[in-house]
Design a protein around this motif. Structure first.
Motif, mmCIF file in Angstrom:
data_model
loop_
_atom_site.group_PDB
_atom_site.id
_atom_site.type_symbol
_atom_site.label_atom_id
_atom_site.label_comp_id
_atom_site.label_asym_id
_atom_site.label_seq_id
_atom_site.Cartn_x
_atom_site.Cartn_y
_atom_site.Cartn_z
ATOM 1 N N THR A 50 24.940 5.784 1.397
ATOM 2 C CA THR A 50 24.179 6.772 0.621
ATOM 3 C C THR A 50 24.820 8.140 0.801
ATOM 4 O O THR A 50 25.025 8.880 -0.168
ATOM 5 C CB THR A 50 22.700 6.793 1.064
ATOM 6 N N ALA A 51 25.170 8.475 2.033
ATOM 7 C CA ALA A 51 25.839 9.753 2.320
ATOM 8 C C ALA A 51 27.191 9.829 1.623
ATOM 9 O O ALA A 51 27.567 10.880 1.076
ATOM 10 C CB ALA A 51 26.012 9.928 3.831
ATOM 11 N N VAL A 52 27.922 8.706 1.582
ATOM 12 C CA VAL A 52 29.226 8.668 0.911
ATOM 13 C C VAL A 52 29.064 8.964 -0.577
ATOM 14 O O VAL A 52 29.772 9.803 -1.141
ATOM 15 C CB VAL A 52 29.924 7.289 1.125
ATOM 16 N N VAL A 53 28.116 8.298 -1.218
ATOM 17 C CA VAL A 53 27.925 8.473 -2.664
ATOM 18 C C VAL A 53 27.452 9.899 -2.983
ATOM 19 O O VAL A 53 27.915 10.510 -3.948
ATOM 20 C CB VAL A 53 26.951 7.400 -3.213
ATOM 21 N N GLU A 54 26.571 10.443 -2.150
ATOM 22 C CA GLU A 54 26.117 11.837 -2.366
ATOM 23 C C GLU A 54 27.289 12.803 -2.240
ATOM 24 O O GLU A 54 27.420 13.746 -3.016
ATOM 25 C CB GLU A 54 25.011 12.193 -1.365
ATOM 26 N N MET A 55 28.161 12.543 -1.253
ATOM 27 C CA MET A 55 29.339 13.392 -1.037
ATOM 28 C C MET A 55 30.288 13.289 -2.236
ATOM 29 O O MET A 55 30.806 14.293 -2.708
ATOM 30 C CB MET A 55 30.029 12.962 0.262
ATOM 31 N N ILE A 56 30.476 12.071 -2.758
ATOM 32 C CA ILE A 56 31.368 11.885 -3.915
ATOM 33 C C ILE A 56 30.823 12.630 -5.127
ATOM 34 O O ILE A 56 31.570 13.313 -5.836
ATOM 35 C CB ILE A 56 31.568 10.379 -4.224
ATOM 36 N N LYS A 57 29.519 12.525 -5.351
ATOM 37 C CA LYS A 57 28.897 13.198 -6.517
ATOM 38 C C LYS A 57 29.017 14.715 -6.435
ATOM 39 O O LYS A 57 29.094 15.396 -7.447
ATOM 40 C CB LYS A 57 27.417 12.803 -6.624
ATOM 41 N N ALA A 58 29.034 15.241 -5.200
ATOM 42 C CA ALA A 58 29.064 16.696 -5.007
ATOM 43 C C ALA A 58 30.479 17.257 -4.885
ATOM 44 O O ALA A 58 30.654 18.459 -4.700
ATOM 45 C CB ALA A 58 28.270 17.051 -3.754
ATOM 46 N N SER A 59 31.489 16.393 -5.018
ATOM 47 C CA SER A 59 32.867 16.837 -4.757
ATOM 48 C C SER A 59 33.809 16.487 -5.899
ATOM 49 O O SER A 59 33.530 15.617 -6.713
ATOM 50 C CB SER A 59 33.402 16.159 -3.487
ATOM 51 N N VAL A 60 34.930 17.207 -5.911
ATOM 52 C CA VAL A 60 36.038 16.873 -6.804
ATOM 53 C C VAL A 60 37.240 16.639 -5.901
ATOM 54 O O VAL A 60 37.565 17.473 -5.057
ATOM 55 C CB VAL A 60 36.329 18.026 -7.796
ATOM 56 N N PHE A 61 37.875 15.487 -6.054
ATOM 57 C CA PHE A 61 38.987 15.129 -5.182
ATOM 58 C C PHE A 61 40.304 15.195 -5.936
ATOM 59 O O PHE A 61 40.402 14.716 -7.059
ATOM 60 C CB PHE A 61 38.785 13.709 -4.629
ATOM 61 N N GLU A 62 41.304 15.772 -5.287
ATOM 62 C CA GLU A 62 42.632 15.846 -5.896
ATOM 63 C C GLU A 62 43.380 14.532 -5.741
ATOM 64 O O GLU A 62 44.274 14.225 -6.516
ATOM 65 C CB GLU A 62 43.431 16.986 -5.262
ATOM 66 N N SER A 63 42.998 13.769 -4.712
ATOM 67 C CA SER A 63 43.683 12.492 -4.469
ATOM 68 C C SER A 63 42.717 11.503 -3.831
ATOM 69 O O SER A 63 41.690 11.895 -3.265
ATOM 70 C CB SER A 63 44.876 12.703 -3.538
ATOM 71 N N SER A 64 43.074 10.230 -3.904
ATOM 72 C CA SER A 64 42.259 9.211 -3.239
ATOM 73 C C SER A 64 42.334 9.390 -1.722
ATOM 74 O O SER A 64 41.383 9.075 -1.012
ATOM 75 C CB SER A 64 42.707 7.811 -3.649
ATOM 76 N N PHE A 78 39.117 9.248 0.627
ATOM 77 C CA PHE A 78 38.939 8.292 1.732
ATOM 78 C C PHE A 78 38.767 9.001 3.080
ATOM 79 O O PHE A 78 38.073 8.506 3.961
ATOM 80 C CB PHE A 78 40.099 7.300 1.782
ATOM 81 N N LYS A 79 39.387 10.165 3.213
ATOM 82 C CA LYS A 79 39.210 10.948 4.441
ATOM 83 C C LYS A 79 37.746 11.367 4.589
ATOM 84 O O LYS A 79 37.164 11.271 5.660
ATOM 85 C CB LYS A 79 40.127 12.178 4.390
ATOM 86 N N GLN A 80 37.153 11.798 3.469
ATOM 87 C CA GLN A 80 35.735 12.197 3.488
ATOM 88 C C GLN A 80 34.816 10.990 3.692
ATOM 89 O O GLN A 80 33.794 11.095 4.359
ATOM 90 C CB GLN A 80 35.373 12.950 2.197
ATOM 91 N N VAL A 81 35.185 9.842 3.115
ATOM 92 C CA VAL A 81 34.423 8.599 3.336
ATOM 93 C C VAL A 81 34.407 8.307 4.831
ATOM 94 O O VAL A 81 33.362 8.009 5.421
ATOM 95 C CB VAL A 81 35.027 7.409 2.546
ATOM 96 N N SER A 82 35.566 8.414 5.454
ATOM 97 C CA SER A 82 35.698 8.176 6.893
ATOM 98 C C SER A 82 34.755 9.072 7.685
ATOM 99 O O SER A 82 34.010 8.604 8.549
ATOM 100 C CB SER A 82 37.148 8.425 7.318
ATOM 101 N N MET A 83 34.769 10.358 7.361
ATOM 102 C CA MET A 83 33.931 11.335 8.082
ATOM 103 C C MET A 83 32.447 11.020 7.920
ATOM 104 O O MET A 83 31.677 11.085 8.880
ATOM 105 C CB MET A 83 34.205 12.767 7.583
ATOM 106 N N GLN A 84 32.044 10.681 6.702
ATOM 107 C CA GLN A 84 30.634 10.355 6.450
ATOM 108 C C GLN A 84 30.202 9.130 7.249
ATOM 109 O O GLN A 84 29.129 9.112 7.847
ATOM 110 C CB GLN A 84 30.397 10.091 4.952
ATOM 111 N N LEU A 85 31.036 8.097 7.257
ATOM 112 C CA LEU A 85 30.671 6.863 7.947
ATOM 113 C C LEU A 85 30.616 7.063 9.463
ATOM 114 O O LEU A 85 29.715 6.560 10.132
ATOM 115 C CB LEU A 85 31.639 5.733 7.576
ATOM 116 N N ILE A 86 31.553 7.833 9.991
ATOM 117 C CA ILE A 86 31.553 8.095 11.436
ATOM 118 C C ILE A 86 30.296 8.878 11.828
ATOM 119 O O ILE A 86 29.665 8.577 12.843
ATOM 120 C CB ILE A 86 32.838 8.839 11.868
ATOM 121 N N SER A 87 29.913 9.848 10.996
ATOM 122 C CA SER A 87 28.772 10.696 11.378
ATOM 123 C C SER A 87 27.413 10.084 11.038
ATOM 124 O O SER A 87 26.424 10.390 11.692
ATOM 125 C CB SER A 87 28.899 12.085 10.741
ATOM 126 N N LYS A 88 27.343 9.203 10.049
ATOM 127 C CA LYS A 88 26.037 8.699 9.599
ATOM 128 C C LYS A 88 25.696 7.262 10.000
ATOM 129 O O LYS A 88 24.537 6.883 10.000
ATOM 130 C CB LYS A 88 25.937 8.790 8.068
#
Length: 192
Positions: free
Chosen positions: A45-59, A63-73
């Motif tokens: 849920t945190a990953v999807v919320e982060m994706i919706k709130a962000s614009v990524f220049e690259s995959s 994936f770096k942000q996915v990693s951070m969300q999963l480690i913290s949540k």
């Protein structure tokens, strides 16, 4: 991997985790803490919320942000293991490698963090055969499900389930099941 494909993969994984949340916790109850489904659902849920709130220049950035969300949540061992996997994937994506190279890098960090090998009844019992399937261009949902199902007859020698010894036999590994959902989502996202 294109950013759109990476986002689609994560959205599909999120949906599968939410749909299977109770079953994942059910799988985790006899051999773990019984919270794998709730933990993964919170993390995705945190990953999807982060994706919706962000614009990524690259995959790689995604994936770096996915990693951070999963480690913290995500609690328990799953957060650090999935987080490590996506950090490895992010680093490989940064180098512009193939999907196979990205998954290999993810697996290396899972192994470094979890000190596990194949046939120890862990998520690696899905990740490693999936990597071989991708290498031979034979990954299908059916094969993924076979890899997950194979963990049922294994004796756990790593993680919390290892405390049960022979009593761990007869139960599908919850981390293997959630990994199966991850790779089914990968197939559906047409990332291959």
């Amino acid at each position: 991997m294109q950013v759109e494909v990476a986002e689609k993969w994560m959205h599909l994984f999120h949906d599968k985790i939410q749909q299977n949340k109770d079953y994942l916790s059910e799988l985790d109850t006899p051999i773990g803490d019984g919270d794998h489904g709730a933990n993964m659902a919170r993390g995705m849920t945190a990953v999807v919320e982060m994706i919706k709130a962000s614009v990524f220049e690259s995959s790689a950035d995604l994936f770096k942000q996915v990693s951070m969300q999963l480690i913290s949540k995500v609690g328990g061992a799953s957060g650090p293991l999935y987080g490590s996997a996506f950090m490895g994937i992010a680093k490989a994506e940064q180098l512009g490698g193939t999907l196979e190279a990205a998954l290999k890098a993810g697996i290396e960090l899972i192994q470094k963090r979890g000190k596990a090998e194949e046939d120890e009844k862990t998520m690696l019992d899905v990740w490693l055969p999936v990597l071989k399937d991708i290498h031979s261009n034979q990954l299908t949902k059916e094969k993924i499900r076979e890899h997950v199902e194979r963990t049922k007859d294994m004796k756990a020698t790593k993680g919390r389930a290892s405390y049960l010894g022979d009593r761990s036999i007869g139960h599908i590994d919850p981390g293997a099941y959630s990994s199966g959902l991850l790779f089914e989502a990968l197939v559906e996202a047409e990332a291959l």
